[in-house]
Design a protein around this motif. Structure first.
Motif, PDB file in Angstrom:
ATOM      1  N   ASP B 858       0.759  -0.774   0.095  1.00  0.00           N
ATOM      2  CA  ASP B 858       0.050   0.099  -0.077  1.00  0.00           C
ATOM      3  C   ASP B 858       1.071   0.979  -0.466  1.00  0.00           C
ATOM      4  OD1 ASP B 858      -1.364   0.086   3.981  1.00  0.00           O
ATOM      5  OD2 ASP B 858       0.468  -0.370   2.256  1.00  0.00           O
ATOM      6  N   GLY B 859       2.334   0.929  -0.761  1.00  0.00           N
ATOM      7  CA  GLY B 859       3.205   2.211  -0.289  1.00  0.00           C
ATOM      8  C   GLY B 859       2.560   3.301  -1.893  1.00  0.00           C
ATOM      9  N   LYS B 860       0.843   3.521  -2.069  1.00  0.00           N
ATOM     10  CA  LYS B 860       1.590   4.144  -3.540  1.00  0.00           C
ATOM     11  C   LYS B 860       0.211   5.897  -2.480  1.00  0.00           C
ATOM     12  CE  LYS B 860      -0.828   5.094  -7.561  1.00  0.00           C
ATOM     13  NZ  LYS B 860      -0.912   4.344  -9.351  1.00  0.00           N
ATOM     14  N   MET B 861       0.931   6.600  -2.774  1.00  0.00           N
ATOM     15  CA  MET B 861       0.592   7.946  -1.825  1.00  0.00           C
ATOM     16  C   MET B 861      -0.364   8.385  -2.963  1.00  0.00           C
ATOM     17  SD  MET B 861       3.842  10.707  -0.196  1.00  0.00           S
ATOM     18  CE  MET B 861       3.727  10.044   1.892  1.00  0.00           C
ATOM     19  N   GLU B 862      -1.470   9.420  -2.318  1.00  0.00           N
ATOM     20  CA  GLU B 862      -1.768  10.785  -2.884  1.00  0.00           C
ATOM     21  C   GLU B 862      -1.381  10.805  -3.477  1.00  0.00           C
ATOM     22  OE1 GLU B 862      -5.828   8.019  -2.196  1.00  0.00           O
ATOM     23  OE2 GLU B 862      -5.464  10.215  -3.586  1.00  0.00           O
ATOM     24  N   LYS B 896       8.076  -1.520 -14.255  1.00  0.00           N
ATOM     25  CA  LYS B 896       9.609  -3.043 -13.964  1.00  0.00           C
ATOM     26  C   LYS B 896       9.317  -2.760 -12.381  1.00  0.00           C
ATOM     27  CE  LYS B 896      13.753  -5.603 -15.704  1.00  0.00           C
ATOM     28  NZ  LYS B 896      14.430  -5.410 -15.911  1.00  0.00           N
ATOM     29  N   LEU B 897       9.411  -1.294 -12.383  1.00  0.00           N
ATOM     30  CA  LEU B 897       9.129  -0.623 -10.487  1.00  0.00           C
ATOM     31  C   LEU B 897       8.266  -0.916  -9.683  1.00  0.00           C
ATOM     32  CD1 LEU B 897      11.099   2.745 -11.348  1.00  0.00           C
ATOM     33  CD2 LEU B 897      12.110   0.939 -10.000  1.00  0.00           C
ATOM     34  N   GLN B 898       6.954  -0.815 -10.372  1.00  0.00           N
ATOM     35  CA  GLN B 898       5.379  -1.406  -9.432  1.00  0.00           C
ATOM     36  C   GLN B 898       5.354  -2.544  -9.534  1.00  0.00           C
ATOM     37  OE1 GLN B 898       2.504   0.884 -10.858  1.00  0.00           O
ATOM     38  NE2 GLN B 898       1.154   0.160  -9.597  1.00  0.00           N
ATOM     39  N   GLY B 899       6.178  -3.788 -10.051  1.00  0.00           N
ATOM     40  CA  GLY B 899       5.920  -5.258  -9.632  1.00  0.00           C
ATOM     41  C   GLY B 899       7.061  -5.065  -8.445  1.00  0.00           C
ATOM     42  N   SER B 900       8.111  -4.087  -7.856  1.00  0.00           N
ATOM     43  CA  SER B 900       8.893  -4.041  -6.662  1.00  0.00           C
ATOM     44  C   SER B 900       8.156  -3.651  -5.461  1.00  0.00           C
ATOM     45  CB  SER B 900      10.025  -3.938  -6.410  1.00  0.00           C
ATOM     46  OG  SER B 900      11.089  -5.247  -7.928  1.00  0.00           O
ATOM     47  N   ASN B 901       6.673  -3.011  -5.830  1.00  0.00           N
ATOM     48  CA  ASN B 901       6.223  -2.418  -4.908  1.00  0.00           C
ATOM     49  C   ASN B 901       6.962  -0.638  -4.825  1.00  0.00           C
ATOM     50  OD1 ASN B 901       4.562  -3.764  -4.368  1.00  0.00           O
ATOM     51  ND2 ASN B 901       5.123  -4.416  -2.075  1.00  0.00           N
ATOM     52  N   ILE B 902       7.147  -0.596  -5.890  1.00  0.00           N
ATOM     53  CA  ILE B 902       7.803   1.414  -6.188  1.00  0.00           C
ATOM     54  C   ILE B 902       6.674   1.469  -6.835  1.00  0.00           C
ATOM     55  CG2 ILE B 902       9.261   2.747  -6.718  1.00  0.00           C
ATOM     56  CD1 ILE B 902      11.645   0.979  -6.698  1.00  0.00           C
ATOM     57  N   MET B 918       7.633   9.083  -8.071  1.00  0.00           N
ATOM     58  CA  MET B 918       7.351   7.581  -7.208  1.00  0.00           C
ATOM     59  C   MET B 918       7.651   7.383  -5.387  1.00  0.00           C
ATOM     60  SD  MET B 918       9.555   5.498  -9.534  1.00  0.00           S
ATOM     61  CE  MET B 918       9.920   5.846 -11.422  1.00  0.00           C
ATOM     62  N   SER B 919       6.261   7.208  -5.107  1.00  0.00           N
ATOM     63  CA  SER B 919       6.619   6.743  -3.741  1.00  0.00           C
ATOM     64  C   SER B 919       6.706   5.602  -3.432  1.00  0.00           C
ATOM     65  CB  SER B 919       4.857   7.214  -3.273  1.00  0.00           C
ATOM     66  OG  SER B 919       4.457   6.393  -3.265  1.00  0.00           O
ATOM     67  N   ILE B 920       7.362   5.248  -2.048  1.00  0.00           N
ATOM     68  CA  ILE B 920       8.184   3.578  -1.918  1.00  0.00           C
ATOM     69  C   ILE B 920       7.730   3.886  -0.065  1.00  0.00           C
ATOM     70  CG2 ILE B 920       9.745   2.435  -1.488  1.00  0.00           C
ATOM     71  CD1 ILE B 920      11.041   3.402  -3.132  1.00  0.00           C
ATOM     72  N   LYS B 921       6.790   2.978   0.493  1.00  0.00           N
ATOM     73  CA  LYS B 921       6.506   2.734   1.842  1.00  0.00           C
ATOM     74  C   LYS B 921       7.188   1.720   2.540  1.00  0.00           C
ATOM     75  CE  LYS B 921       2.743   2.546   5.018  1.00  0.00           C
ATOM     76  NZ  LYS B 921       2.079   2.462   5.783  1.00  0.00           N
ATOM     77  N   GLY B 925       7.437   1.937   7.987  1.00  0.00           N
ATOM     78  CA  GLY B 925       6.484   2.827   8.130  1.00  0.00           C
ATOM     79  C   GLY B 925       6.822   4.159   7.803  1.00  0.00           C
ATOM     80  N   ILE B 926       7.985   3.921   7.288  1.00  0.00           N
ATOM     81  CA  ILE B 926       8.711   5.150   6.434  1.00  0.00           C
ATOM     82  C   ILE B 926       8.571   5.259   5.022  1.00  0.00           C
ATOM     83  CG2 ILE B 926      11.347   5.975   5.577  1.00  0.00           C
ATOM     84  CD1 ILE B 926      11.977   4.842   8.600  1.00  0.00           C
ATOM     85  N   TRP B 927       8.060   6.272   5.062  1.00  0.00           N
ATOM     86  CA  TRP B 927       8.125   6.476   3.301  1.00  0.00           C
ATOM     87  C   TRP B 927       8.967   7.372   2.714  1.00  0.00           C
ATOM     88  CZ3 TRP B 927       3.940   5.697   0.840  1.00  0.00           C
ATOM     89  CH2 TRP B 927       2.375   5.412   1.382  1.00  0.00           C
ATOM     90  N   VAL B 928       9.749   6.762   1.161  1.00  0.00           N
ATOM     91  CA  VAL B 928      10.140   6.929   0.688  1.00  0.00           C
ATOM     92  C   VAL B 928       9.577   7.456  -0.530  1.00  0.00           C
ATOM     93  CG1 VAL B 928      12.693   7.257  -0.686  1.00  0.00           C
ATOM     94  CG2 VAL B 928      12.116   5.322   1.255  1.00  0.00           C
ATOM     95  N   LEU B 929       9.730   9.030  -0.895  1.00  0.00           N
ATOM     96  CA  LEU B 929       9.635  10.410  -2.130  1.00  0.00           C
ATOM     97  C   LEU B 929      10.993  10.070  -3.365  1.00  0.00           C
ATOM     98  CD1 LEU B 929       7.945  12.506  -0.555  1.00  0.00           C
ATOM     99  CD2 LEU B 929       6.540  10.182  -0.950  1.00  0.00           C
ATOM    100  N   ALA B 930      10.882   9.729  -4.257  1.00  0.00           N
ATOM    101  CA  ALA B 930      11.627   9.758  -5.421  1.00  0.00           C
ATOM    102  C   ALA B 930      10.778  10.641  -7.035  1.00  0.00           C
ATOM    103  CB  ALA B 930      11.930   8.649  -6.094  1.00  0.00           C
TER     104      ALA B 930
END
Lengths: 448, 966
Positions: B858-862, B896-902, B918-921, B925-930
């Protein structure tokens, strides 16, 4: 820290809602209503976690107070704060009821703004709050500059609970030693557990900033003095020593298991010298709480006798014995004898007082107005039962008792309370002091 | 009280008694009317109108439309009115930022007011208005207020810094407010000190690495001085802050303890508990032979007992904490059993907690009393409480051997009551007693069998079946009994089905001649008619075992069972240590680390008890080596080893271990990425790159029932087909899985070679291992354990190696991992230290996992949140990397990245350059934004990463590289 504070009525309607933190939204208000107030099951915990939000609640009559947070807050602090909030509200407008809260909602918001800042509790002593949160609303603007700084220094000061410049024509103080004695006794008369939890409540009407010192027959102090010579003994006997009047006779000193003090008491001094010194708040305060478990005078003994006669009848006989000086009188005595759920009729005979079967409470309630020490009284009852096919046996809840006696069941005695006010010209001897001892039943149960 | 009543009476006749009327205006056109009233010339009318607005706001009506009208009332000299307007502003400013700016002037002016109460009010309110434009104007007034001559203003300003930091951390740092705040720790006014400490502690929590609080002996001394003088709340802030300090040596530790102990007599329970926390923590550093150590232990008991005379809610908090303290230092309360006796009128939550502690404190010395109490409780009304009491009797039997007989006879008495749930509960605990004392109390089996029909709960039925199977040789009609259960086999719960299967196999092995038909019946029910994979697997295993080697079957099924431990429900030691550091807080109430229920970076910081200094005494928590080397019962102190080997699993898994009570787990909906059974499970079944089945059990998110590949299925069922299928089909867009590498060469591990990799399948992190035996002897008894690591990875179950691993044999195992283990920062961040044990020795190795395993589904951020967060994270936390020689276009990369939850959130094209946001959780609970920049024709990508915990950036970058290039 606390993210928000809500007050609800019994229906779950919000009466007060104050949010302190950005992470708490309006949906939290509803979450608590749906999951706790309207929950089908009885509440199983005072702390509830709903969707990563924690709710702390306390209930006062049918009003719910809930503190909300998303962080790892100090849980004990949150509850202490909620109780304090109740105290403050009571001090301002009396009983906590829906009507009072609605009538004072502006005031409550003002208080909440003052005593919680960003969710951190601030000074919440009513004495201090009342100097600048008033209900007239206008007064606060007309303070002179001096008055203003006096207010702020009191609110933030070391003696946040008392203001300077208090004056009384007559310096007077009242000490109440209020004890609640708790007992759990086996049917055979064996004490399973017993303890006294006591409070020393002080009402003082003293001028200036009086320095007080309180002494009692604490075993540790007495033993120390016994070794070090009777230096303070004379002072101790001066005015208050003998007036207590214990029920059980001449106990010299008592062992206190633990005690806690009002924040005015200098704890480090107590820790080092075991002396209790303080500058009291004006008016009433609970100076001290304590607990004892040794050598408790149990004012009453209950001797139960329950006999099952066949499947549809019970015979109950209960004897109570008073166990204190014959010259003292116990009051408001009430013995509550539980009856099974399938009771159809009860016949009671008692020698003293009045006894009644109360079907709605599933109990026989026996009331005696007064009873002197070293006396005995008895009740016997026949309970008719409806035949049932319920396999489960009747749980036989314990027989409980209520009473009030004019002495301290722990044996605690006030030895002295000395008052010094170096700046004003009154001395310890000019202060009129009153001491009163009241022992009440806490949970005083005998299994049967 | 009298004056309060009087006051009330006075007020009854006062004019303000009618405030409640504001709650009752519900007619139409209300807003319009209010608007008119707010703009009235009459002051009194204005005020009335504002009150109505606030009342509407309270009940949840939207009155934001009145914003300009309410703000117009702000310029007033009526303080009460002003406060009401401020209250409104705090609520709605965020939704009307442009309008809110209208209020700024008044705020700034009020900050200069001669009345300190008004200055403080202005700065306090301004900090609560979360609008960027306003915060800019706040800085100057705040700076002045922090140095105000009046302590009331300073203490308010101190908290305001924390507020501002919450809105805009960067601004606070840039403006140097942190230094001013630090200076306030030396303020002459204790309340200012306390608030500064609170603000700094909070700010420090979101900067785990900064040395903000900078606690040293000098500042500690200041805090301890302020402790004696400030309000009860201030004392709590200071004590909670002190608890984070680690003294240099035992002498400093002792001197702090000495100055904190007086707090134990405070009337405020929170002060007491916070003091207990400091003492419990610093005590760790004191040598045990020190006189002071003993004194301190003695001093702790009375205040803890006193907490039990507080109000029930506080009692509950206290009891949850005492539960921890008793586990950590049983000696403190061992003589205080009586105070935990349940009172008839205690609320149920207090009763249940007391019962828990009673069991923990039960010992030979007090067992008689405890048992008498428990027997009383078993006749109470509340079902949960009664059940727990019955269970407690069983625990006593297991804990205190001398009492076992008495406990059993008490339980039998209770069974005679025929109260349904009492009987069932009693049977469940008697089963445990049988395990603890085999061949001792079997005489009661007859009584138990009488109650067979009344059992309707799965746990009780399973327990009874276990007993029948276990003692089949002594129960004449065991076959009849078990057969009677078999009739409704498909209606039973899984737990009962599994137990029934095992019991009948046991019976068969004991009495083979009479029960052949029965065993065949159950095996076919389990393997052919059931669609429960666990049941089928187990059925097949038994079937194969029985058909290939009955002797081996006997050895496996009727093997000696591991001992069960005396203590139950013990909290795992590292967690316990952490919880001790959180005494008094929510964590101690939930018995969970803060990271389990706090969002974002605040919870990440894990606390540990300080190690003892001075002599080289070993610390109390064993490191991974000794733990892994220790015997099984020690490692898993629950009544039925939940970490046992497969053998234990086959025999006992179905019977849920011991009761775990407590508040409802606050973990709703977290870390449950693997719940998507259909999509995820299938995915892993088909996409698995291994021919065997290891992924299967785990893919369904259930306890792993792994079938070793070496055991080639002798039964040609559908299972084999399923396996074959797995080899060929590959899913095009799976998560990236690095190739397996050798982690532990055979040279270093007495012939055991381990290679492996990590994968994330359907939200479950898997460690996939290949174990090869290159030695001459057979290897058995495999177990695995991890050292603490950066993201709390821990095995979610035992390492499932079913059969002994013969020379030159290879086995593939997949181990599901959880992320709720103890946390310690590792270098590099994704390093994992592992200990593997077998019958020969314990071996250690370390490996690095791709951090992409921890990226949750559920790492997709609004989009909105993304924008705000990107702005919110300070620029210092941004890091840039180059990915060279990558020939994908931006869409392919994104896929490709989506497959790894990016997750790609937005794409923008500027001058031929694609910018992907892109967002990664991460699982914690840490969020990484790219931001990924791809230029057509240029094989080099640029990537910028922003994260509140910048340490992870390097690892995340490595993942990008690995995913994109494979």
């Amino acid at each position: 820290m606390i993210g928000g504070l809500f007050i609800y009525n019994h229906k779950g309607e919000v009466l007060i809602s104050r949010v302190y933190r950005d992470d708490i939204g309006r949906n939290a208000v509803d979450a608590f209503r749906v999951n706790v107030i309207h929950a089908r099951q009885q509440v199983r915990s005072p702390v509830t976690n709903i969707a990563r939000t924690s709710f702390f609640h306390v209930k006062r009559s049918n009003i719910w107070l809930a503190a909300v947070t998303k962080q790892n807050v100090n849980a004990a602090m949150v509850f202490e704060f909620l109780y304090k909030m109740c105290d403050v509200m009571t001090a301002y407008f009396g009983k906590i009821s829906e009507e009072n809260i609605k009538n004072n909602f502006v005031l409550i918001y003002e208080l909440l703004d003052e005593i919680l800042d960003f969710g951190y509790p601030q000074n919440s002593e009513t004495g201090a709050l009342k100097t600048f949160i008033t209900q007239t609303g206008i007064k606060s603007q007309h303070h002179s500059k001096e008055e203003q700084s006096q207010i702020t220094s009191q609110v933030t000061g070391q003696i946040g609970w008392r203001r300077e410049g208090i004056k009384y024509r007559r310096n007077e103080l009242f000490l109440d030693v209020l004890e609640s004695v708790n007992l759990l006794m086996s049917p055979q008369g064996q004490v399973l557990s017993a303890h006294v939890s006591g409070r020393v409540v002080m009402k003082s009407y003293l001028s200036g900033m009086p320095e007080c010192k309180f002494g009692m027959n604490d075993k540790i102090v007495i033993d120390k003095q016994g070794k070090g010579g009777a230096t303070e003994e004379a002072a101790g006997k001066s005015d208050l020593g003998g007036s207590g009047g214990g029920g059980g006779g001449g106990k010299q000193s008592i062992a206190i298991d633990d005690c806690t003090f009002h924040q005015c008491v200098r704890l480090s001094k107590f820790d080092a010298e075991r002396s209790i010194s303080f500058i009291p708040p004006d008016g009433e305060c609970e100076l001290m709480r304590y607990r004892t478990t040794k050598d408790i005078i149990l004012p009453f003994r209950v001797i139960p006798l329950v006999r099952e006669v066949g499947r549809t009848k019970l015979e109950v006989k209960v004897v109570i014995k008073s166990n204190f000086k014959p010259s003292l009188l116990a009051q408001k005595i009430e013995v509550r004898i539980p009856t099974p759920l399938n009771t159809s009729g009860v016949q009671v005979i008692c020698m003293k007082g009045k006894a009644k079967y109360k079907a709605s409470e599933n109990a026989i309630v026996w009331k005696i107005k007064r009873m002197a020490g070293m006396k005995e009284s008895q009740i016997s009852a026949e309970i008719e039962l409806l035949p049932t096919n319920d396999k489960k046996k009747w749980a036989r809840p314990p027989i409980s008792m209520n009473f009030e006696v004019p002495f301290a069941p722990s044996g605690l005695k006030v030895r002295y309370l000395k008052v010094f006010e170096p700046k004003l010209n009154y001395s310890d001897h000019d202060v009129i002091k009153w001491v009163r001892y009241i022992g009440r039943s806490g949970i005083y149960e005998t299994r049967c | 009280m009298e004056w309060a009543n009087q006051l009330c009476e006075n007020r009854q006749f006062g004019s303000k008694m009618t405030d409640s009327k504001y709650f009752t205006t519900t007619k139409k056109g209300e807003i319009f009317e209010l608007k008119a009233e707010l703009n009235s010339d009459k002051k009194e009318k204005k005020k009335e109108a504002v009150k109505k607005v606030i009342a509407s706001m309270t009940v949840g009506k939207d009155v934001s439309a009145l914003f300009p009208d309410v703000v117009n009332c702000m310029q007033t000299d009526n303080l009460e009115l002003k406060k009401l307007v401020y209250l409104y502003l705090m609520n709605y400013a965020k939704s009307q930022p442009d309008m809110a700016i209208m209020a700024v002037n008044t705020f700034v002016k009020d900050c200069e007011d001669p009345n300190p109460l008004i200055r403080a009010l202005a700065v306090r309110t301004m900090g609560c208005i979360r609008v960027d434009k306003i915060t800019e104007y706040l800085c100057e007034p705040l700076r002045k207020c922090l140095k105000d001559e009046d302590p009331y203003v300073r203490k308010t300003a101190a908290v305001c810094v924390a507020k501002l930091h919450d809105i805009n951390a960067q601004l606070v740092e840039d403006q140097g407010f942190l230094d001013t705040l630090k200076d306030l720790i030396s303020d002459s006014n204790p309340m200012v000190v306390a608030n500064a400490v609170a603000a700094l502690s909070e700010i420090a929590e979101s900067h785990p690495n900064s040395n903000l609080l900078d606690l040293n002996p000098q500042s500690i001394n200041k805090l301890l001085t302020a402790l004696n003088e400030c309000t009860e709340w201030g004392q709590i802030f200071i004590l909670d802050c002190l608890a984070n300090y680690t003294p240099r040596d035992d002498r400093e530790s002792q001197s702090i303890c000495e100055r904190v102990t007086p707090r134990l007599s405070h009337a405020n329970s929170a002060v007491v508990l916070s003091a207990v926390k400091v003492l419990m923590k610093f005590m760790e550093m004191l040598p045990k032979d020190l006189d002071y150590y003993g004194t301190l232990l003695k001093k702790l008991a009375p205040p803890l007992v006193t907490l039990l005379s507080a109000e029930p809610e506080l009692q509950y908090v206290a009891l949850r904490n005492i539960n921890l303290i008793v586990q950590k230092r049983p000696e403190i309360l061992k003589h205080e059993m009586k105070v935990f006796f349940v009172k008839y009128n205690d609320p149920i939550y207090v009763k249940l907690e007391k019962l828990d502690i009673m069991i923990r404190l039960a010992s030979q010395a007090n067992i008689a009393q405890v048992l008498a109490e428990l027997k009383e409780y078993a006749t109470e009304v509340d079902v949960d409480f009664v059940r727990k009491a019955v269970r407690a009797i069983g625990r006593c039997a297991i804990k205190v051997e001398q009492s076992a007989e008495r406990c059993v006879s008490t339980l039998l008495d209770l069974i005679q009551t025929k109260v349904n749930y009492v009987v069932q509960e009693a049977i469940v605990v008697i089963k445990d007693i049988f395990r603890k004392y085999p061949n001792k109390y079997e005489s009661v089996i007859a009584t138990l069998c009488e109650n067979l029909d009344s059992l309707d709960e799965p746990e009780a039925r399973a327990a009874m079946i276990w007993i029948v199977g276990e003692y089949a040789e002594r129960i004449d009609n065991a076959d009849e009994l078990l057969e009677s259960f078999l009739e409704g086999f498909h209606d039973e719960s899984t737990q009962v089905q599994l137990q029934l299967l095992t019991a009948i196999v046991k019976l068969f092995l004991k009495k083979p001649t009479e029960t052949q038909e029965l065993v065949q019946q159950v095996l076919s029910l389990a393997t052919q008619d059931s669609d429960n994979p666990d049941l089928r697997d187990r059925g097949y295993i038994y079937w194969r075992l029985l058909s290939t080697d009955p002797v081996a079957a006997k050895e496996v099924v009727l093997a000696e069972k591991p001992l069960i431990s005396e203590e139950t429900d013990l909290i795992e030691p590292t967690l316990l240590e952490e919880l001790i550091c959180h005494i008094g807080t929510l964590a101690s109430v939930y018995h969970k680390p803060p990271s389990a229920f706090v969002e974002g970076s605040r919870g990440v910081m894990h606390r540990r008890l300080p190690a003892r200094t001075g002599s080289g005494e070993s610390t109390e928590s064993p490191d991974v080596g000794t733990a892994a080397g220790g015997s099984a019962p020690e490692a898993a102190p629950s009544i039925i080893p939940s970490q046992g080997d497969l053998l234990g699993d086959l025999l006992n898994l179905d019977i849920a271990p011991s009761t775990t009570t407590g508040p409802p787990p606050p973990t709703t909906g977290m870390q449950m990425g693997g719940m998507d059974l259909l999509g995820g499970g299938l995915d892993s079944l088909l996409g698995g790159d291994i021919g065997g089945s290891p992924a299967m059990g785990a893919g369904f998110g259930v306890a792993p029932a792994v079938m070793p590949a070496s055991l080639n299925a002798p039964v040609g069922g559908g299972l084999g087909d399923l396996f074959d299928l797995g080899g060929g089909v590959g899913m095009p867009m799976g998560a990236y899985i690095p190739p397996k590498t050798v982690w532990l060469p055979a040279m270093k591990a007495k012939g055991l070679e381990i290679s492996g990799t990590f994968a994330r399948r359907a939200g479950v992190i898997q460690m996939e291992l290949i174990l090869t035996n290159k030695a001459m002897s057979v290897m058995t008894d495999f177990a695995i354990q991890f050292n603490r690591n950066s993201f709390g990875l821990a095995p979610a179950g035992p390492l499932q190696v079913l059969t002994p691993l013969g020379p030159n044999q290879t086995i593939e195992v997949s181990l599901p991992l959880s992320t709720v283990g103890p946390v310690m920062k590792m270098e590099p961040l994704n390093n994992l230290q592992v200990a593997v044990k077998n019958n020969i020795d314990v071996f250690y190795f370390s490996c690095q996992y791709p951090i992409s395993m921890l990226f949750v589904e559920d790492g997709k951020m609004e989009r909105q949140v993304f924008l705000a967060t990107w702005k919110d994270i300070p620029n210092d936390n941004e890091s840039q990397f180059q990915i060279k020689d990558c020939h994908l276009n931006s869409d392919a990369a994104s896929n490709k990245l989506q497959g790894s939850n990016i997750f790609t959130i937005a794409k923008r094209t500027v001058e031929g350059q694609d910018m992907l946001y892109m967002s990664i959780k991460l699982s914690n609970g840490i969020w990484v934004l790219a931001e990924l920049r791809v230029q057509a024709g240029n094989p080099n990508y640029t990537i910028s990463l922003k994260c509140r915990a910048p340490e992870v950036s390097q690892c995340v970058f490595q993942c990008y590289e690995a995913v994109l290039k494979n």
